[in-house]
Design a protein around this motif. Structure first.
Motif, mmCIF file in Angstrom:
data_model
loop_
_atom_site.group_PDB
_atom_site.id
_atom_site.type_symbol
_atom_site.label_atom_id
_atom_site.label_comp_id
_atom_site.label_asym_id
_atom_site.label_seq_id
_atom_site.Cartn_x
_atom_site.Cartn_y
_atom_site.Cartn_z
ATOM 1 N N VAL A 116 0.831 -1.201 0.000
ATOM 2 C CA VAL A 116 0.000 0.000 0.000
ATOM 3 C C VAL A 116 0.874 1.262 0.000
ATOM 4 C CG1 VAL A 116 -1.702 1.290 1.355
ATOM 5 C CG2 VAL A 116 -1.918 -1.183 1.121
ATOM 6 N N SER A 117 1.989 1.213 0.685
ATOM 7 C CA SER A 117 2.855 2.388 0.809
ATOM 8 C C SER A 117 3.778 2.594 -0.396
ATOM 9 C CB SER A 117 3.706 2.262 2.070
ATOM 10 O OG SER A 117 4.530 1.109 1.981
ATOM 11 N N ASN A 118 3.780 1.673 -1.349
ATOM 12 C CA ASN A 118 4.690 1.756 -2.496
ATOM 13 C C ASN A 118 4.035 2.521 -3.646
ATOM 14 O OD1 ASN A 118 6.562 1.370 -4.521
ATOM 15 N ND2 ASN A 118 6.804 -0.817 -4.133
ATOM 16 N N HIS A 119 3.905 3.825 -3.484
ATOM 17 C CA HIS A 119 3.170 4.662 -4.435
ATOM 18 C C HIS A 119 3.790 4.654 -5.827
ATOM 19 C CE1 HIS A 119 0.671 5.998 -1.147
ATOM 20 N NE2 HIS A 119 1.768 6.273 -0.460
ATOM 21 N N GLY A 120 5.110 4.587 -5.914
ATOM 22 C CA GLY A 120 5.765 4.540 -7.219
ATOM 23 C C GLY A 120 5.350 3.332 -8.018
ATOM 24 N N SER A 121 5.194 2.187 -7.336
ATOM 25 C CA SER A 121 4.763 0.983 -8.047
ATOM 26 C C SER A 121 3.325 1.104 -8.519
ATOM 27 C CB SER A 121 4.935 -0.266 -7.182
ATOM 28 O OG SER A 121 3.958 -0.326 -6.158
ATOM 29 N N HIS A 122 2.481 1.769 -7.744
ATOM 30 C CA HIS A 122 1.075 1.935 -8.143
ATOM 31 C C HIS A 122 0.997 2.669 -9.470
ATOM 32 C CE1 HIS A 122 0.168 2.025 -3.535
ATOM 33 N NE2 HIS A 122 0.621 0.849 -3.934
ATOM 34 N N LYS A 123 1.725 3.754 -9.582
ATOM 35 C CA LYS A 123 1.735 4.518 -10.834
ATOM 36 C C LYS A 123 2.233 3.649 -11.983
ATOM 37 C CE LYS A 123 3.515 8.638 -13.051
ATOM 38 N NZ LYS A 123 4.477 9.699 -13.051
ATOM 39 N N PHE A 124 3.311 2.916 -11.738
ATOM 40 C CA PHE A 124 3.862 2.046 -12.773
ATOM 41 C C PHE A 124 2.827 1.027 -13.237
ATOM 42 C CE2 PHE A 124 5.886 -1.955 -13.992
ATOM 43 C CZ PHE A 124 6.652 -1.534 -15.064
ATOM 44 N N TYR A 125 2.168 0.341 -12.295
ATOM 45 C CA TYR A 125 1.212 -0.706 -12.668
ATOM 46 C C TYR A 125 -0.017 -0.130 -13.373
ATOM 47 C CZ TYR A 125 4.201 -3.733 -9.926
ATOM 48 O OH TYR A 125 5.273 -4.424 -9.445
ATOM 49 N N PHE A 126 -0.484 1.025 -12.949
ATOM 50 C CA PHE A 126 -1.583 1.679 -13.674
ATOM 51 C C PHE A 126 -1.158 1.979 -15.107
ATOM 52 C CE2 PHE A 126 -3.399 3.223 -9.460
ATOM 53 C CZ PHE A 126 -4.493 2.384 -9.510
ATOM 54 N N ASN A 127 0.056 2.490 -15.272
ATOM 55 C CA ASN A 127 0.564 2.780 -16.612
ATOM 56 C C ASN A 127 0.710 1.520 -17.454
ATOM 57 O OD1 ASN A 127 0.670 5.531 -16.187
ATOM 58 N ND2 ASN A 127 2.823 5.527 -15.592
ATOM 59 N N GLU A 128 0.915 0.382 -16.824
ATOM 60 C CA GLU A 128 1.019 -0.899 -17.521
ATOM 61 C C GLU A 128 -0.349 -1.490 -17.837
ATOM 62 O OE1 GLU A 128 3.776 -2.955 -18.647
ATOM 63 O OE2 GLU A 128 4.590 -0.923 -18.582
ATOM 64 N N GLY A 129 -1.422 -0.856 -17.383
ATOM 65 C CA GLY A 129 -2.763 -1.331 -17.696
ATOM 66 C C GLY A 129 -3.405 -2.212 -16.635
ATOM 67 N N PHE A 130 -2.776 -2.352 -15.478
ATOM 68 C CA PHE A 130 -3.371 -3.127 -14.392
ATOM 69 C C PHE A 130 -4.510 -2.335 -13.769
ATOM 70 C CE2 PHE A 130 0.690 -5.181 -14.775
ATOM 71 C CZ PHE A 130 0.459 -6.503 -14.431
ATOM 72 N N LYS A 131 -5.527 -3.041 -13.304
ATOM 73 C CA LYS A 131 -6.669 -2.457 -12.609
ATOM 74 C C LYS A 131 -6.740 -3.051 -11.211
ATOM 75 C CE LYS A 131 -8.236 -0.655 -16.492
ATOM 76 N NZ LYS A 131 -7.375 0.384 -16.956
ATOM 77 N N ILE A 132 -7.234 -2.275 -10.270
ATOM 78 C CA ILE A 132 -7.414 -2.793 -8.910
ATOM 79 C C ILE A 132 -8.650 -3.685 -8.898
ATOM 80 C CG2 ILE A 132 -7.913 -2.205 -6.514
ATOM 81 C CD1 ILE A 132 -6.360 0.403 -6.956
ATOM 82 N N LEU A 133 -8.458 -4.933 -8.488
ATOM 83 C CA LEU A 133 -9.544 -5.895 -8.445
ATOM 84 C C LEU A 133 -10.075 -6.099 -7.032
ATOM 85 C CD1 LEU A 133 -11.234 -8.005 -10.006
ATOM 86 C CD2 LEU A 133 -9.409 -9.646 -9.528
ATOM 87 N N GLY A 134 -9.199 -6.025 -6.049
ATOM 88 C CA GLY A 134 -9.625 -6.279 -4.678
ATOM 89 C C GLY A 134 -8.531 -5.920 -3.703
ATOM 90 N N TYR A 135 -8.673 -6.369 -2.471
ATOM 91 C CA TYR A 135 -7.697 -6.149 -1.426
ATOM 92 C C TYR A 135 -7.022 -7.470 -1.110
ATOM 93 C CZ TYR A 135 -10.047 -1.720 -0.626
ATOM 94 O OH TYR A 135 -10.579 -0.477 -0.780
ATOM 95 N N HIS A 136 -5.773 -7.398 -0.711
ATOM 96 C CA HIS A 136 -5.043 -8.578 -0.275
ATOM 97 C C HIS A 136 -4.928 -8.491 1.246
ATOM 98 C CE1 HIS A 136 -2.003 -11.798 -0.603
ATOM 99 N NE2 HIS A 136 -1.505 -11.214 0.480
ATOM 100 N N PHE A 137 -5.461 -9.473 1.944
ATOM 101 C CA PHE A 137 -5.416 -9.491 3.395
ATOM 102 C C PHE A 137 -4.422 -10.556 3.847
ATOM 103 C CE2 PHE A 137 -9.505 -7.628 2.523
ATOM 104 C CZ PHE A 137 -9.653 -6.660 3.512
ATOM 105 N N LEU A 138 -3.825 -10.360 5.024
ATOM 106 C CA LEU A 138 -2.877 -11.306 5.575
ATOM 107 C C LEU A 138 -3.129 -11.427 7.076
ATOM 108 C CD1 LEU A 138 -0.217 -13.006 5.415
ATOM 109 C CD2 LEU A 138 0.979 -10.872 5.981
ATOM 110 N N LYS A 139 -3.152 -12.649 7.545
ATOM 111 C CA LYS A 139 -3.225 -12.910 8.978
ATOM 112 C C LYS A 139 -2.197 -13.964 9.297
ATOM 113 C CE LYS A 139 -6.099 -14.546 12.721
ATOM 114 N NZ LYS A 139 -7.441 -14.908 13.185
ATOM 115 N N LYS A 140 -1.249 -13.609 10.139
ATOM 116 C CA LYS A 140 -0.228 -14.579 10.589
ATOM 117 C C LYS A 140 -0.807 -15.424 11.700
ATOM 118 C CE LYS A 140 3.667 -12.983 8.521
ATOM 119 N NZ LYS A 140 4.938 -13.554 8.244
ATOM 120 N N MET A 141 -0.537 -16.712 11.654
ATOM 121 C CA MET A 141 -1.032 -17.617 12.700
ATOM 122 C C MET A 141 0.111 -18.176 13.505
ATOM 123 S SD MET A 141 -4.035 -19.599 10.637
ATOM 124 C CE MET A 141 -3.051 -20.097 9.242
#
Length: 141
Positions: A116-141
Protein backbone atom coordinates in the motif's frame (compact mmCIF):
# COMPACT_ATOMS: atom_id res chain seq x y z
CA UNK A 1 24.47 -1.38 -21.93
CA UNK A 2 23.57 -5.05 -22.34
CA UNK A 3 20.15 -5.96 -20.90
CA UNK A 4 18.99 -9.58 -20.56
CA UNK A 5 16.06 -11.36 -18.93
CA UNK A 6 16.13 -15.00 -17.90
CA UNK A 7 14.59 -17.56 -15.60
CA UNK A 8 16.79 -18.31 -12.62
CA UNK A 9 17.32 -21.84 -11.42
CA UNK A 10 16.86 -22.80 -7.78
CA UNK A 11 20.64 -23.15 -7.49
CA UNK A 12 21.01 -19.41 -8.17
CA UNK A 13 18.70 -18.25 -5.41
CA UNK A 14 21.57 -16.69 -3.46
CA UNK A 15 21.78 -14.06 -6.24
CA UNK A 16 18.17 -13.03 -5.53
CA UNK A 17 18.33 -12.71 -1.74
CA UNK A 18 20.19 -9.35 -1.57
CA UNK A 19 17.56 -7.71 -3.81
CA UNK A 20 14.68 -9.23 -1.81
CA UNK A 21 16.33 -7.97 1.38
CA UNK A 22 16.25 -4.44 -0.07
CA UNK A 23 12.59 -4.86 -1.04
CA UNK A 24 11.60 -6.02 2.44
CA UNK A 25 14.01 -3.79 4.43
CA UNK A 26 15.85 -6.84 5.82
CA UNK A 27 12.82 -7.98 7.82
CA UNK A 28 13.64 -11.69 7.33
CA UNK A 29 17.04 -13.34 7.69
CA UNK A 30 18.93 -14.60 4.65
CA UNK A 31 18.65 -18.16 5.97
CA UNK A 32 14.86 -18.02 6.26
CA UNK A 33 14.54 -16.40 2.82
CA UNK A 34 16.70 -19.18 1.34
CA UNK A 35 14.52 -21.86 2.98
CA UNK A 36 11.34 -20.22 1.71
CA UNK A 37 12.65 -19.82 -1.83
CA UNK A 38 13.71 -23.47 -1.96
CA UNK A 39 10.19 -24.49 -0.94
CA UNK A 40 8.60 -22.01 -3.36
CA UNK A 41 10.43 -23.60 -6.29
CA UNK A 42 8.47 -26.81 -5.62
CA UNK A 43 5.10 -24.98 -5.86
CA UNK A 44 4.62 -23.82 -9.49
CA UNK A 45 6.96 -20.90 -8.86
CA UNK A 46 9.58 -19.44 -11.18
CA UNK A 47 11.95 -16.54 -10.63
CA UNK A 48 12.95 -14.17 -13.43
CA UNK A 49 16.02 -11.99 -13.36
CA UNK A 50 16.84 -8.69 -15.05
CA UNK A 51 20.53 -8.46 -15.86
CA UNK A 52 22.57 -5.44 -16.90
CA UNK A 53 26.02 -6.35 -18.19
CA UNK A 54 25.64 -9.79 -16.52
CA UNK A 55 24.83 -8.25 -13.10
CA UNK A 56 21.46 -9.13 -11.53
CA UNK A 57 19.74 -5.77 -10.98
CA UNK A 58 16.09 -6.83 -10.91
CA UNK A 59 13.97 -9.77 -9.91
CA UNK A 60 10.40 -10.97 -10.23
CA UNK A 61 8.71 -14.11 -8.95
CA UNK A 62 5.89 -15.77 -10.88
CA UNK A 63 3.29 -18.18 -9.53
CA UNK A 64 1.48 -20.18 -12.22
CA UNK A 65 -2.08 -21.32 -11.51
CA UNK A 66 -5.67 -21.43 -12.74
CA UNK A 67 -8.22 -19.19 -11.05
CA UNK A 68 -11.99 -19.31 -11.42
CA UNK A 69 -12.24 -15.59 -12.21
CA UNK A 70 -9.27 -15.16 -14.57
CA UNK A 71 -8.42 -18.56 -16.04
CA UNK A 72 -4.79 -19.55 -16.48
CA UNK A 73 -3.07 -16.83 -14.50
CA UNK A 74 0.41 -15.73 -13.45
CA UNK A 75 0.69 -13.97 -10.12
CA UNK A 76 3.69 -11.68 -10.29
CA UNK A 77 5.43 -11.43 -6.93
CA UNK A 78 8.27 -9.47 -5.29
CA UNK A 79 9.06 -7.29 -8.30
CA UNK A 80 12.16 -5.27 -7.53
CA UNK A 81 14.68 -3.27 -9.54
CA UNK A 82 17.67 -1.85 -7.70
CA UNK A 83 17.16 1.84 -6.96
CA UNK A 84 20.12 3.08 -9.00
CA UNK A 85 18.63 1.57 -12.18
CA UNK A 86 15.11 2.96 -11.82
CA UNK A 87 13.79 5.60 -14.20
CA UNK A 88 15.48 3.99 -17.22
CA UNK A 89 12.38 2.16 -18.54
CA UNK A 90 13.86 -1.16 -17.41
CA UNK A 91 10.66 -2.03 -15.51
CA UNK A 92 8.60 -1.62 -18.70
CA UNK A 93 11.08 -3.78 -20.62
CA UNK A 94 11.01 -6.39 -17.85
CA UNK A 95 7.21 -6.54 -17.95
CA UNK A 96 7.16 -6.80 -21.75
CA UNK A 97 9.40 -9.84 -21.36
CA UNK A 98 7.15 -11.25 -18.58
CA UNK A 99 4.00 -10.76 -20.72
CA UNK A 100 5.61 -12.58 -23.63
CA UNK A 101 6.94 -15.36 -21.41
CA UNK A 102 3.53 -15.94 -19.79
CA UNK A 103 1.68 -15.89 -23.14
CA UNK A 104 4.15 -18.38 -24.63
CA UNK A 105 3.40 -20.72 -21.70
CA UNK A 106 -0.35 -20.45 -22.45
CA UNK A 107 -1.38 -18.08 -19.66
CA UNK A 108 -4.12 -15.49 -20.15
CA UNK A 109 -3.81 -13.06 -17.26
CA UNK A 110 -1.31 -11.45 -14.90
CA UNK A 111 -2.13 -10.30 -11.41
CA UNK A 112 -0.05 -8.94 -8.59
CA UNK A 113 0.00 -7.43 -5.13
CA UNK A 114 1.93 -4.33 -4.17
CA UNK A 115 2.50 -2.76 -0.80
CA UNK A 116 0.00 0.00 0.00
CA UNK A 117 2.85 2.39 0.81
CA UNK A 118 4.69 1.76 -2.50
CA UNK A 119 3.17 4.66 -4.43
CA UNK A 120 5.77 4.54 -7.22
CA UNK A 121 4.76 0.98 -8.05
CA UNK A 122 1.07 1.93 -8.14
CA UNK A 123 1.74 4.52 -10.83
CA UNK A 124 3.86 2.05 -12.77
CA UNK A 125 1.21 -0.71 -12.67
CA UNK A 126 -1.58 1.68 -13.67
CA UNK A 127 0.56 2.78 -16.61
CA UNK A 128 1.02 -0.90 -17.52
CA UNK A 129 -2.76 -1.33 -17.70
CA UNK A 130 -3.37 -3.13 -14.39
CA UNK A 131 -6.67 -2.46 -12.61
CA UNK A 132 -7.41 -2.79 -8.91
CA UNK A 133 -9.54 -5.90 -8.45
CA UNK A 134 -9.63 -6.28 -4.68
CA UNK A 135 -7.70 -6.15 -1.43
CA UNK A 136 -5.04 -8.58 -0.28
CA UNK A 137 -5.42 -9.49 3.40
CA UNK A 138 -2.88 -11.31 5.58
CA UNK A 139 -3.22 -12.91 8.98
CA UNK A 140 -0.23 -14.58 10.59
CA UNK A 141 -1.03 -17.62 12.70
Amino acid sequence: MSIAFKILEKENIDLVIPLIQKLNNNKVSDAILRERFVEMFSQNYECAGLFKNNELIGVCGMWFCTRHYSGRSVEVDHVFIDEIYRGQRLGAQFFEWIYSYAKNKGYQALELNTYVSNHGSHKFYFNEGFKILGYHFLKKM
